[in-house]
Enzyme design. Structure first.
Site, mmCIF file in Angstrom:
data_model
loop_
_atom_site.group_PDB
_atom_site.id
_atom_site.type_symbol
_atom_site.label_atom_id
_atom_site.label_comp_id
_atom_site.label_asym_id
_atom_site.label_seq_id
_atom_site.Cartn_x
_atom_site.Cartn_y
_atom_site.Cartn_z
ATOM 1 N N TRP A 8 0.868 -1.160 0.000
ATOM 2 C CA TRP A 8 0.000 0.000 0.000
ATOM 3 C C TRP A 8 0.911 1.217 0.000
ATOM 4 C CZ3 TRP A 8 0.004 3.558 4.145
ATOM 5 C CH2 TRP A 8 0.771 3.166 5.244
ATOM 6 N N ARG B 17 4.561 -3.961 10.403
ATOM 7 C CA ARG B 17 3.593 -2.999 9.920
ATOM 8 C C ARG B 17 2.498 -3.735 9.196
ATOM 9 N NH1 ARG B 17 8.797 -0.065 7.545
ATOM 10 N NH2 ARG B 17 9.378 1.102 9.383
ATOM 11 N N THR B 18 1.341 -3.109 9.159
ATOM 12 C CA THR B 18 0.228 -3.729 8.441
ATOM 13 C C THR B 18 0.612 -3.880 6.980
ATOM 14 O OG1 THR B 18 -1.235 -2.519 9.899
ATOM 15 C CG2 THR B 18 -2.210 -3.581 7.990
ATOM 16 N N GLN B 19 0.464 -5.096 6.450
ATOM 17 C CA GLN B 19 0.803 -5.305 5.047
ATOM 18 C C GLN B 19 -0.437 -5.450 4.205
ATOM 19 O OE1 GLN B 19 3.755 -4.797 4.439
ATOM 20 N NE2 GLN B 19 5.213 -5.970 5.661
ATOM 21 N N ASP B 121 1.516 2.032 9.760
ATOM 22 C CA ASP B 121 0.738 0.940 10.329
ATOM 23 C C ASP B 121 -0.743 1.310 10.287
ATOM 24 O OD1 ASP B 121 0.458 -0.558 13.655
ATOM 25 O OD2 ASP B 121 -0.022 -1.340 11.659
#
Lengths: 223, 240
Positions: A8, B17-19, B121
């Site tokens: 992202w 971290r958010t992936q 994140d």
């Protein structure tokens, strides 16, 4: 196992164009009101212009969340300045503050392309133009954003700006009257709207002069 | 979430971290109408391509004056609801006759989403925030990277592509409740036909000055016998 890459992006381009023109005793700042993402329009009625001080107005395009955060930071700093100095910040002072604020995030930039417009300490129109990390200069006119590549050459032609390489530096402030400058801005946006998909819907024009601040709107093509 | 970073001696793992999201909800649509806000979302939550959960409430009231609808990662939505709960609780504890309106809640959510994005994140959600306070209607949206705006009608995800055009054409000021519901159902039906993560079980929530009502879950009527879809391979032998 290879390190995972993020899939992202912390940035997005929400489009839009900004223009500012400095006159002998006025300043015109204009921006369209379209906010987009990818090939979609999020809203047709979104202001990119922010009044930072009595004589200082900023227009920014780029990544909207960063633009809004930047406007908040500058407004907050201006409030502190007023508490400490008991007066409004001048446009050149705000110009320097904006540059420093942008450079502060040099290694995770505000994706924000700004033009700052207002009246300097002598009451003459002044326009400052910036890149995303804070390099700036005072100019007679400027355009930033998705339609800038279409508008800047047209302004160069119409306003016959002296070369910035000249010594001694020649004043770039335009001899046009306020009404003529507003008309020029409307023409710029009408043209940019034709060819830039991210520019359109409505044009918001802010005029700063000795009498104060005035706001005007003009409809643009919605396709 | 591990908070070790590469400056810890001998440890080469970096801050997690958010992936990507795991359990996700699809579109939410919100519109302003005569008396307030109407918001619709289906009750599905997908686990990749599996329609795993079919009774998830994705529209919830917040305090006295707001409704929040979420698409994206459901666990992050639950986290957001907990934070909002705390926010409203502390607001109530002041006991000063004042209460947080939809504008304030929207601003709080925007700050929260933007700050998480700054730390790499993010909360993987697109949120719709609507409400009425002192007669003023408010409807806004925040994305996972902090992009936010308010408008007369908003939608997340596929709704942006399929529902917004319908709303741009047919929305007008002072829609009655019945017309508003019909309009939302029209949009939800298109999403049901065309969004593969949509399920045919939805809730419509209404908020007015008086308060919040969330409807019981129900299904939309669909029609699959359009002529153009009969014998679909007739014009192209060998296709499916």
């Amino acid at each position: 196992m290879t390190k995972q890459q993020a899939n992202w992006s912390p940035y997005d381009n929400n489009g839009g164009t900004c223009v500012a023109i400095a006159g002998a005793d006025y300043c015109v700042i204009a921006a369209d009101t379209r906010m987009s993402t990818g090939y979609s329009i999020l809203t047709r009625d979104y202001s990119k212009i922010c009044k930072l001080a009595d004589k200082c107005v900023m227009a920014s395009s780029g990544f909207q969340a960063d633009v809004k955060a930047l406007q908040k930071v500058l407004s907050a700093r201006h409030l502190i300045y007023q508490h400490q100095h008991n007066k409004q910040m001048s446009c050149p002072a705000m110009g320097q503050l904006l540059s420093n604020t942008l450079y502060y995030k040099r290694f995770f930039p505000y994706y924000s392309f700004n033009v700052l417009g207002g009246l300097d300490n002598e009451g003459k129109g002044c326009v400052y133009t910036y890149d995303a990390v804070g390099s700036y200069e005072r100019v007679g006119y400027s355009s930033q954003g998705s339609g800038a590549t279409l508008i800047t050459p047209f302004l160069d032609n119409q306003l016959k700006s002296p070369s910035p390489l000249l010594l001694p530096a020649k004043d770039a402030v335009t001899p046009l009257s306020e009404t003529e400058a507003i008309d020029l801005v409307k023409t710029c946006f009408a043209s940019a709207t034709e060819r830039d998909i991210y520019t359109g819907d409505k044009l918001e024009i802010v005029v700063l002069n000795a009498d104060g601040i005035r706001r005007e709107y003009m409809e643009l093509r919605k396709d | 979430m591990k908070l070790l970073d590469s400056t810890d001696s001998g440890n080469s793992s970096s801050i997690e971290r958010t992936q990507y999201p795991y359990v996700t909800g699809t579109s939410v649509i919100g519109i302003k109408y005569k008396d307030g806000i109407l918001m619709a979302a289906d009750m599905g939550a997908s686990y990749g391509s599996t329609l795993r959960y079919k009774s998830v409430e994705r529209v919830k009231p917040v305090g006295k004056h707001s409704l929040i609808g979420a698409s994206g990662e459901i666990s992050d939505f639950q986290e957001i609801l907990r934070s909002l709960d705390e926010l409203i609780l502390y607001d109530n504890m002041w006991d000063d006759g004042n209460s947080l309106g939809p504008k304030e809640v929207h601003n709080y959510l925007t700050r929260m989403m933007y700050n998480r994005r700054n730390k790499f994140d993010p909360l993987w959600n697109s949120l719709v925030l609507g409400g009425v306070k002192n007669g003023q209607k408010y409807l806004g949206m925040v994305s996972m990277i902090g992009v936010h705006f308010e408008d007369n009608h908003v939608a997340t995800g596929f709704g942006n592509h399929l529902a917004r055009p319908i709303l741009r054409d047919e929305w007008h000021e002072n829609l009655t409740f019945e017309d508003g519901v019909k309009l939302l159902e029209k949009c939800m039906r298109v999403l049901l036909y065309r969004d593969r993560s949509a399920v045919n079980k939805l809730q419509i929530a209404k908020i007015t000055e008086e308060g919040v009502t969330v409807s019981q879950p129900y299904a939309l009527k669909t029609f699959w016998n359009f002529n153009a879809f009969q014998n679909p391979t007739v014009g192209a032998e060998g296709s499916w």
